[in-house]
Design a protein around this motif. Structure first.
Motif, short mmCIF file in Angstrom:
data_model
loop_
_atom_site.label_atom_id
_atom_site.label_comp_id
_atom_site.label_asym_id
_atom_site.label_seq_id
_atom_site.Cartn_x
_atom_site.Cartn_y
_atom_site.Cartn_z
N LYS A 351 5.96 -7.07 2.52
CA LYS A 351 5.09 -6.03 3.05
C LYS A 351 5.38 -4.72 2.32
O LYS A 351 6.38 -4.61 1.60
CB LYS A 351 5.32 -5.86 4.55
CG LYS A 351 5.03 -7.10 5.37
CD LYS A 351 5.37 -6.90 6.84
CE LYS A 351 4.43 -5.92 7.52
NZ LYS A 351 4.71 -5.80 8.98
N PHE A 352 4.52 -3.73 2.50
CA PHE A 352 4.79 -2.43 1.88
C PHE A 352 4.33 -1.30 2.80
O PHE A 352 3.46 -1.47 3.66
CB PHE A 352 4.13 -2.30 0.50
CG PHE A 352 2.64 -2.16 0.54
CD1 PHE A 352 2.03 -0.90 0.63
CD2 PHE A 352 1.81 -3.28 0.47
CE1 PHE A 352 0.66 -0.77 0.66
CE2 PHE A 352 0.44 -3.16 0.51
CZ PHE A 352 -0.15 -1.89 0.60
N LEU A 353 4.93 -0.14 2.60
CA LEU A 353 4.57 1.08 3.30
C LEU A 353 4.49 2.22 2.28
O LEU A 353 5.26 2.25 1.32
CB LEU A 353 5.62 1.44 4.36
CG LEU A 353 5.76 0.49 5.56
CD1 LEU A 353 7.00 0.86 6.37
CD2 LEU A 353 4.51 0.56 6.43
N GLU A 354 3.56 3.13 2.50
CA GLU A 354 3.41 4.28 1.60
C GLU A 354 3.71 5.57 2.35
O GLU A 354 3.25 5.77 3.48
CB GLU A 354 1.99 4.31 1.02
CG GLU A 354 1.69 3.12 0.13
CD GLU A 354 0.26 3.16 -0.43
OE1 GLU A 354 -0.53 3.97 0.07
OE2 GLU A 354 -0.03 2.38 -1.36
N PHE A 355 4.45 6.44 1.68
CA PHE A 355 4.79 7.75 2.24
C PHE A 355 4.41 8.83 1.22
O PHE A 355 5.28 9.37 0.52
CB PHE A 355 6.29 7.82 2.56
CG PHE A 355 6.75 6.77 3.55
CD1 PHE A 355 6.72 7.03 4.91
CD2 PHE A 355 7.21 5.53 3.11
CE1 PHE A 355 7.14 6.07 5.83
CE2 PHE A 355 7.64 4.57 4.01
CZ PHE A 355 7.60 4.83 5.38
N PRO A 356 3.13 9.14 1.10
CA PRO A 356 2.67 10.06 0.05
C PRO A 356 3.00 11.53 0.31
O PRO A 356 2.99 12.33 -0.62
CB PRO A 356 1.15 9.84 0.03
CG PRO A 356 0.82 9.41 1.42
CD PRO A 356 2.00 8.59 1.88
N SER A 387 12.42 3.96 -10.71
CA SER A 387 11.90 5.20 -11.29
C SER A 387 10.92 4.85 -12.41
O SER A 387 11.27 4.12 -13.34
CB SER A 387 13.06 6.04 -11.84
OG SER A 387 12.59 7.22 -12.44
N HIS A 388 9.70 5.37 -12.34
CA HIS A 388 8.67 5.01 -13.31
C HIS A 388 8.84 5.75 -14.63
O HIS A 388 9.56 6.75 -14.74
CB HIS A 388 7.27 5.27 -12.74
CG HIS A 388 6.99 6.72 -12.45
ND1 HIS A 388 6.71 7.64 -13.43
CD2 HIS A 388 6.92 7.40 -11.28
CE1 HIS A 388 6.47 8.82 -12.89
NE2 HIS A 388 6.61 8.70 -11.58
N GLY A 389 8.13 5.30 -15.64
CA GLY A 389 8.13 5.97 -16.94
C GLY A 389 7.21 7.17 -16.95
O GLY A 389 6.47 7.43 -15.99
N GLY A 390 7.24 7.92 -18.05
CA GLY A 390 6.38 9.09 -18.17
C GLY A 390 4.91 8.71 -18.10
O GLY A 390 4.48 7.75 -18.74
N GLY A 391 4.15 9.45 -17.30
CA GLY A 391 2.73 9.17 -17.16
C GLY A 391 2.43 8.05 -16.18
O GLY A 391 1.29 7.62 -16.06
N GLY A 392 3.45 7.60 -15.44
CA GLY A 392 3.25 6.51 -14.49
C GLY A 392 3.06 7.02 -13.07
O GLY A 392 2.75 8.19 -12.83
N ASN A 393 3.29 6.14 -12.11
CA ASN A 393 3.24 6.49 -10.69
C ASN A 393 4.03 5.46 -9.91
O ASN A 393 4.71 4.62 -10.50
CB ASN A 393 1.79 6.59 -10.19
CG ASN A 393 0.99 5.32 -10.42
OD1 ASN A 393 1.52 4.21 -10.34
ND2 ASN A 393 -0.29 5.45 -10.72
N TRP A 394 3.93 5.50 -8.59
CA TRP A 394 4.77 4.59 -7.80
C TRP A 394 4.36 3.13 -7.93
O TRP A 394 5.08 2.24 -7.45
CB TRP A 394 4.83 5.03 -6.35
CG TRP A 394 3.53 4.99 -5.56
CD1 TRP A 394 2.36 4.35 -5.88
CD2 TRP A 394 3.30 5.61 -4.30
NE1 TRP A 394 1.42 4.53 -4.91
CE2 TRP A 394 1.97 5.31 -3.92
CE3 TRP A 394 4.07 6.39 -3.45
CZ2 TRP A 394 1.40 5.76 -2.74
CZ3 TRP A 394 3.50 6.83 -2.27
CH2 TRP A 394 2.19 6.53 -1.92
N ASP A 395 3.24 2.84 -8.58
CA ASP A 395 2.83 1.45 -8.82
C ASP A 395 3.12 0.97 -10.24
O ASP A 395 2.72 -0.13 -10.62
CB ASP A 395 1.34 1.27 -8.52
CG ASP A 395 1.06 1.10 -7.04
OD1 ASP A 395 1.99 0.74 -6.30
OD2 ASP A 395 -0.08 1.36 -6.62
N SER A 396 3.81 1.78 -11.03
CA SER A 396 4.05 1.40 -12.42
C SER A 396 4.91 0.15 -12.55
O SER A 396 4.86 -0.54 -13.56
CB SER A 396 4.71 2.55 -13.18
OG SER A 396 3.80 3.61 -13.36
#
Length: 668
Positions: A351-356, A387-396
């Motif tokens: 499952k997942f949860l988002e905390f924007p 931790s994502h790469g440059g230009g990414g986001n939490w789905d990278s």
């Protein structure tokens, strides 16, 4: 003259009827272990054959394979077409096979009655409902695993497989159509409810089912039976639906039977959402036939049968690797001896949860969006922070995160608002079109709000995990905050290294940070147990000097490859070999470095939009990296003995594929 024409029409009709019996052969014999059964559905008696392996035990669930006959055939005919191959595999591998019968030997596959004239289409027989009811019946009767239901079919049965994938997605793990394409009538309304893996086996020289799309015809073209998309358009539909890589890995199967007049090209579109992939076997020289199967009519009518592969074995091998997602496979784990298959999905539903909207009050309410992937059941799972790469986001790194969660980890994906994709667009937009992507990305590596604050975002995420673990409705008692791993790719690799003790340099920051040059100091978090950095940075660039690595004081894994190059601000390409200096400068003690032959920088990205950056090695690298993540987490965070036994080059190289064929394993 009129009589002669009628005789010709009768002859052609008879010939075409024979071809329709096709796809599944005439006069098939049921094996001794098959039995006939039926259910009442839609006011009709619907019949089917069942093959149950000797190993069947009602206390343990088994997979189900449903094999759909071609037009004019029956379930009994399908057994003969496959030469009993599925039955033999069933006995060997342990799964149930069902061979259902269409109404008057046809399936309502999405074409209409005007196109075909068959009762199944004219009366709009609810074959989707029938197959759904059959699945429910067999789950109850035979303890079928609901996450391991598979559909294959030939010709009319292949098209029906596609319809089921469109309309019954929630009950099907994967499909494998043979000699069929997506019908044009069905295409506009096809809206699968989830990603689904697809294996298509199509013959380039099929005289009935047009490989290039268009009308399905008889052997002499006297009757048109509805239009289908081309094979390439059919494959593209599923690739797009699953968010697979648009650049396939292309190989050629061995010509095991040079005398059969066929050769096979295999296209693999990997890295799909939820672990899905799309594979095409395109058989040049093959006709309207089942590869390795029974040649049910003369070759002059239906074309050649390829003997280079056995479709039965290829299909089941594909199905075995693709359970439905999320997959809770405790019974299946018991079946294979409870051994971890690190590259495959684990036993937990995810499952997942988002905390924007989270903000760090201690840093002037800095925004730190977090997305959490976690096992639906169970407690006290170790924590991994991505931790994502440059230009990414939490789905990278979403699929890697889901993979870890399925193996029993709570994974927090951190989004850095000063180096995410929105920040890149901000720089490019404010530059009036004069700032390129690489320049915008370069600016984020000079911004102290990104470079010096990223490691603090990791600490913030850990703080949040501790709070959630106390009283959050869904996360309370889920997280073992004493066992924590940090991972990342590229800019995320930098963040991982710093969280583990590496000291960044101040020399290139804009605006400058006092004292402007030299090491920035310690930004590590003592709660971090170990780190895994993909594409770790060597000294000499924006991030580190040769003195930066000596303070890394916990276990660390680096993964890179022979084509893992990167560009500087002025578009100068830095060779991948430079990354070896990172390894040379690491202090002794629980340090590992994996060097993947032909792995490139983009191959470590696994987001839904990773296809924007083409990579020939992505399919292999994703399989290898996911396996290594679980392996090292199991060792450092769960202290599993089994993991330690596989921490070697032999196991790593067992994961190699068609592109990445060699892995160097180093440790110190």
């Amino acid at each position: 003259m009129i009589l002669r024409i009628k005789r010709k029409q009768i002859l052609l009709s008879t010939l075409f009827t024979l071809v329709l019996l096709a796809a599944s052969c005439l006069n098939g014999n049921t094996s001794d272990t098959n039995y006939a059964d039926s259910i009442i559905f839609g006011g009709l008696k619907r019949t089917y054959l069942i093959h149950i392996p000797p190993s069947h035990d009602k206390t343990k669930s088994m997979p189900l394979l449903i094999a759909l006959h071609g037009g004019g055939g029956t379930g009994k005919n399908m057994v003969k077409l496959t030469m009993g191959g599925f039955d033999k595999l069933s006995d060997k591998k342990g799964f149930v096979v069902a061979y259902p019968d269409g109404i008057e030997k046809h399936w309502n596959d999405g074409r209409n009655g005007k196109e075909t004239g068959y009762r199944a289409h004219k009366e709009d027989i609810d074959d989707v409902g029938f197959i759904s009811a059959l699945i429910d019946t067999l789950i109850k009767k035979l303890n079928i695993h609901p996450k391991r239901v598979y559909i294959t079919g030939m010709s009319n049965g292949a098209i029906m497989s596609y319809r089921l994938a469109c309309e019954l997605t929630e009950k099907i793990a994967a499909i494998a159509p043979v000699a069929g394409n997506l019908p044009q009538n069905l295409y506009p309304s096809c809206s699968p409810s989830k990603p689904i893996s697809v294996l298509a086996i199509n013959n380039v020289n099929d005289p009935l089912m047009p490989f290039a799309g268009g009308n399905i015809t008889g052997p002499v073209g006297f009757k048109k039976l509805g239009k289908v998309l081309s094979t390439s358009d059919t494959i593209r539909f599923w690739v797009n639906h699953n968010n697979c890589s648009i650049s396939p890995v292309i190989t050629h199967e061995p010509d095991n039977n040079p005398e059969d007049g066929t050769w096979i090209q295999k296209e693999i579109y990997g890295n799909g959402k939820d672990g899905t992939e799309v594979i095409l076997y395109a058989i040049t020289g093959g006709g309207h036939t089942w590869p390795g199967g029974y040649p049910y009519l003369n070759e002059k009518i239906i074309g050649k049968t390829s003997r280079d592969i056995d479709a039965n074995e290829v299909i089941w091998d594909f199905f075995e690797k693709h359970p439905a997602w999320p997959f809770l496979n405790k019974e299946w784990s018991e079946k294979v001896g409870n051994k971890t298959e690190y590259e495959n999905s684990g036993p937990y539903e995810v499952k997942f949860l988002e905390f924007p909207g989270l903000e760090d009050a201690g840093r002037k309410n800095r925004k730190v969006p977090l997305k959490v992937h976690f096992p639906a059941e169970g407690k006290n799972f170790p924590l991994v922070v991505f931790s994502h790469g440059g230009g990414g986001n939490w789905d990278s790194n979403i699929y890697q995160a889901q993979h870890l969660a399925s193996h029993g980890y709570v994974v927090i994906c951190v989004e850095d608002v000063y180096s995410n994709n929105k920040r890149i667009k901000f720089y490019m937009r404010n530059g009036g079109g004069r700032i390129r992507y690489t320049e915008a990305l370069f600016r984020t590596t000079h911004d102290p709000n990104a470079m010096l604050e990223r490691p603090k975002d990791i600490s913030f995420a850990i703080d949040q995990a501790i709070l959630w673990n106390k009283d959050h409705k869904e996360l309370a008692e889920k997280i073992n905050t004493e066992k924590i791993g940090v991972m990342g790719h590229s800019y995320g690799a930098y963040t991982t290294l710093v969280a583990c003790g590496a000291q960044p340099i101040l020399d290139y920051l804009e605006p400058a940070v006092i004292p402007r040059k030299g090491l920035a100091g310690n930004f590590s978090d003592p709660r971090v147990t170990f780190g895994l950095a993909m594409s770790p940075q060597p000294p000499g660039g924006t991030f580190f000097s040769k003195d930066s690595y000596r303070t890394i004081n916990r276990p660390l894994v680096g993964i890179s490859g022979s084509e893992d190059t990167w560009k500087t601000f002025d578009d100068k390409v830095m060779p991948a070999e430079n990354r070896w200096e990172f390894w040379d400068l690491l202090p002794q003690g629980d340090k590992y470095f994996l060097w993947l032959e032909r792995a490139d920088h983009s191959s470590f990205s696994d987001s839904p939009k990773a296809w924007i950056l083409p990579s020939k090695s992505r399919l292999d690298v994703q399989r290898i990296s996911k396996a290594m993540m679980v392996l090292f987490c199991d060792h450092f965070l769960k202290e599993k003995k089994e993991a330690k036994s596989k921490m070697n080059g032999g196991y790593a190289n067992s994961l190699c594929g068609n592109v990445v064929r060699k892995i160097q394993w180093h440790e110190k």
